[in-house]
Enzyme design. Structure first.
Site, short mmCIF file in Angstrom:
data_model
loop_
_atom_site.label_atom_id
_atom_site.label_comp_id
_atom_site.label_asym_id
_atom_site.label_seq_id
_atom_site.Cartn_x
_atom_site.Cartn_y
_atom_site.Cartn_z
CG ASP A 1 10.16 7.16 -47.69
OD1 ASP A 1 9.48 6.64 -48.59
OD2 ASP A 1 10.43 8.37 -47.66
CB SER B 1 17.38 12.18 -47.60
OG SER B 1 16.46 13.18 -47.25
CB SER B 2 13.95 11.83 -43.40
OG SER B 2 12.82 11.26 -44.04
O1 PMV Z 1 9.31 12.29 -50.34
P1 PMV Z 1 9.69 10.97 -49.77
O2 PMV Z 1 10.92 10.37 -50.37
O3 PMV Z 1 9.85 11.03 -48.28
O4 PMV Z 1 8.50 9.93 -50.08
C1 PMV Z 1 7.23 10.14 -49.47
C2 PMV Z 1 6.22 9.13 -49.94
C3 PMV Z 1 4.77 9.48 -49.52
O5 PMV Z 1 3.95 8.45 -50.04
C4 PMV Z 1 4.32 10.79 -50.12
C5 PMV Z 1 4.61 9.55 -48.01
C6 PMV Z 1 4.70 8.22 -47.31
O6 PMV Z 1 4.92 8.22 -46.10
O7 PMV Z 1 4.48 7.17 -47.93
#
Ligand code: PMV
Length: 358
Positions: free
Chosen positions: A193, A149-150
């Site tokens: 993301d 979402s961010s």
């Molecule tokens: O939790 P989310 O949707 O922001 O995904 C984070 C994914 C990680 O691998 C844990 C962190 C990243 O920056 O890749």
């Protein structure tokens, strides 16, 4: 529906503030990734200013340390629109959350602070401080549920400002600025993301060796979409916290953690082959193995493990947590019995979303 309005003080453009630099450190993008700007240039502004939510199919956490990961956009997104406000009123932001987040827990203040700092960073980097604006963001991406979402928020706001001020940012610039916003939310993001939020394509991703701002992004095409269930635990989890805790553990036991990252990398690369062959049983088995590795990284939780178990008991070919973990969501691969899996999750008190990926 939930509306939160933040007010920012108006500030004159700072010295040295500028738009993102095209030449410096922009993430690499293969020619085969279509430009969202070009593709959507005839669409209305509200549609154009879109940031996609995402799931990580394989590879979260290890991707922060240079391993590969596969991620794909989901049909949940943030959409932003910018309007001029009366002079002297500064910048206000309204955030409207739609139905998909109806089961979320109340928003802690820290999220509001990060949202506010994200908008400030975007305005500063684009040289837009001092303008009186109203930014309206409508979200169908549940917050803090491992669905990106961010990054979706940042991309939507950047694209809306780009559209409003006719900045003509290209996708690489949008992605780079969204990456910098992710650093506010996540501390040390891999960049996956913001990449999926920007390009809206399934990708094999690996962050750069020297700088996290230069990454390898390879689009992954599937002829038949992946039938998926997202099981939402309802427990909010801040990715910054899980990423920081894995980092602390890695610093204490580097060999053990690097071995796990290596295992996950191997699973991801096998996953690419399974995707290409549309070998769902194989892909499902790889997802199961990945969940086991994420348990070793201590980022699963009682709810996430319960959701994975429910998925298996009701016919899923594989299931794993997705995103930061410790809360958030799981994904289950369900070529058959998809509704059964979703209904079983709902019967156990969780939210379930069914969707086709790719
Ligand atoms: O939790 P989310 O949707 O922001 O995904 C984070 C994914 C990680 O691998 C844990 C962190 C990243 O920056 O890749």
């Amino acid at each position: 529906m939930d509306t939160e309005v933040f007010e920012f003080p108006s500030a004159p453009p700072g010295r040295g503030e500028r738009r993102p630099d095209r030449a410096r450190g922009a993430p690499t993008r293969p020619a085969s990734v279509p430009s969202a700007t070009a593709a959507q240039s005839t669409q209305p502004a509200a549609q154009r200013a879109c940031g996609y939510g995402k799931v990580i199919l394989l590879g979260e956490h290890a991707v922060v340390y240079g391993s590969h990961a596969i991620a794909a956009p989901i049909p949940l997104a943030m959409r932003a629109r910018v309007q001029d406000a009366p002079a002297g009123q500064g910048v206000s932001l309204s955030l409207i959350e739609g139905e998909a987040s109806e089961h979320r827990a109340p928003a802690p203040a820290v999220v509001s602070d990060v949202v506010q700092r994200t908008v400030e960073l975007i305005l500063t980097q684009l040289g837009l401080r001092g303008h009186a604006l109203h930014i309206r963001v409508v979200s169908s991406v549940p917050r803090a549920m491992g669905l990106g979402s961010s990054a979706a928020f940042a991309v939507a706001v950047i694209r809306a400002l780009d559209w409003h001020f006719k900045l003509e940012l290209d996708d690489a610039q949008v992605n780079l600025l969204a990456f910098r916003c992710e650093a506010l939310s996540h501390g040390t993001p891999s960049g996956i993301d913001n990449t999926v939020a920007t390009y809206g394509e399934m990708v094999l991703y690996q962050r750069g060796e020297q700088t996290r701002e230069v990454s390898q992004i390879q689009p992954l095409k599937v002829s038949h979409p992946l039938p998926l269930v997202i099981g939402v635990s309802g427990r909010r989890s801040l990715t910054a916290a899980t990423v920081a805790s894995v980092r602390r553990a890695w610093q204490q036991h580097p060999a053990r953690y690097e071995a796990i990252f290596g295992q996950i990398d191997h699973l991801v690369l096998q996953g690419v082959q399974a995707l290409k062959a549309e070998d769902w049983p194989r892909l499902g088995a790889l997802m199961d193995s990945c969940h086991a590795q994420l348990q070793h990284l201590q980022v699963s939780s009682r709810e996430l493990d319960a959701l994975v178990r429910i998925a298996h008991e009701n016919g899923a070919m594989g299931a794993k947590l997705t995103g930061g973990g410790r809360g958030g969501s799981i994904i289950a691969l369900c070529p058959v019995d998809r509704d059964r899996v979703a209904q079983a999750m709902r019967a156990a008190g969780y939210q379930a979303l069914t969707m086709d990926l790719g």
